[in-house]
Design an enzyme around this catalytic site. Structure first.
Site, PDB file in Angstrom:
ATOM      1  N   HIS A 189      22.507   0.716  -2.769  1.00  0.00           N
ATOM      2  CA  HIS A 189      21.980   1.407  -1.513  1.00  0.00           C
ATOM      3  C   HIS A 189      22.637   2.119  -1.182  1.00  0.00           C
ATOM      4  O   HIS A 189      22.653   3.490  -0.639  1.00  0.00           O
ATOM      5  CB  HIS A 189      21.213   0.261  -0.793  1.00  0.00           C
ATOM      6  CG  HIS A 189      20.318   1.359   0.060  1.00  0.00           C
ATOM      7  ND1 HIS A 189      20.920   1.232   1.747  1.00  0.00           N
ATOM      8  CD2 HIS A 189      19.165   2.221   0.912  1.00  0.00           C
ATOM      9  CE1 HIS A 189      19.812   1.603   2.383  1.00  0.00           C
ATOM     10  NE2 HIS A 189      18.642   2.463   2.147  1.00  0.00           N
ATOM     11  N   ASP A 238      16.125   4.815   0.108  1.00  0.00           N
ATOM     12  CA  ASP A 238      15.301   3.361   0.330  1.00  0.00           C
ATOM     13  C   ASP A 238      13.727   2.168   0.417  1.00  0.00           C
ATOM     14  O   ASP A 238      14.275   0.838  -0.168  1.00  0.00           O
ATOM     15  CB  ASP A 238      15.273   3.843   2.415  1.00  0.00           C
ATOM     16  CG  ASP A 238      15.866   4.189   2.950  1.00  0.00           C
ATOM     17  OD1 ASP A 238      16.932   4.277   3.146  1.00  0.00           O
ATOM     18  OD2 ASP A 238      15.633   5.143   4.419  1.00  0.00           O
TER      19      ASP A 238
END
Length: 137
Positions: free
Chosen positions: A63, A105
């Site tokens: 991420h 996300d």
């Protein structure tokens, strides 16, 4: 009533994308992002360095790398369009930067859900001094 409205507007402005990301995480894991994933391992939370400690921490590493590739907006503050459809997260909107943030996300939230069995409480509040030998994205 007016005070409540002002507070709501301020909260939305402050939380922005982090609120949306937390919502995605909750939908995919049934865990609070703040309580379960902030300050977990070497990469979950603000910043990140060292070697990911497990598959959950690796979700955060990936991420962070994804956010590092986003150009044209601030990933942590950008508010994007998304929905939940049949258990899936669907990113929407026309802005390529906002869609990229949403995709970062979305992938991380799915990763957390797929790796719930690797979550280990010993990595919650893990000392950053144990995070060395940083990996490259």
């Amino acid at each position: 009533m007016r005070t409540l409205w002002i507070v709501a507007v301020c909260l939305i402005g402050v939380e922005g994308n982090l609120y949306q990301f937390g919502n995605m995480i909750f939908k995919m894991t049934k865990k609070s992002a703040l309580l379960s994933y902030s300050n977990y391992g070497c990469y979950c939370g603000w910043g990140g360095k060292g070697k990911p400690q497990d598959a959950t921490d690796r979700c955060c590493f990936v991420h962070d790398c994804c956010y590092g590739r986003v150009n044209g907006c601030d990933p942590k503050l950008s508010i994007y369009s998304y929905s939940f459809e049949n258990g899936d997260i669907v990113c929407g909107g026309d802005d390529p930067c906002l869609r990229a943030v949403c995709e970062c996300d979305r992938v991380a939230a799915i990763c957390f859900g797929e790796n719930l069995n690797t979550y280990d409480k010993k990595y919650k509040n893990y000392p950053s001094s144990h995070c060395t030998e940083t990996e490259q994205c």
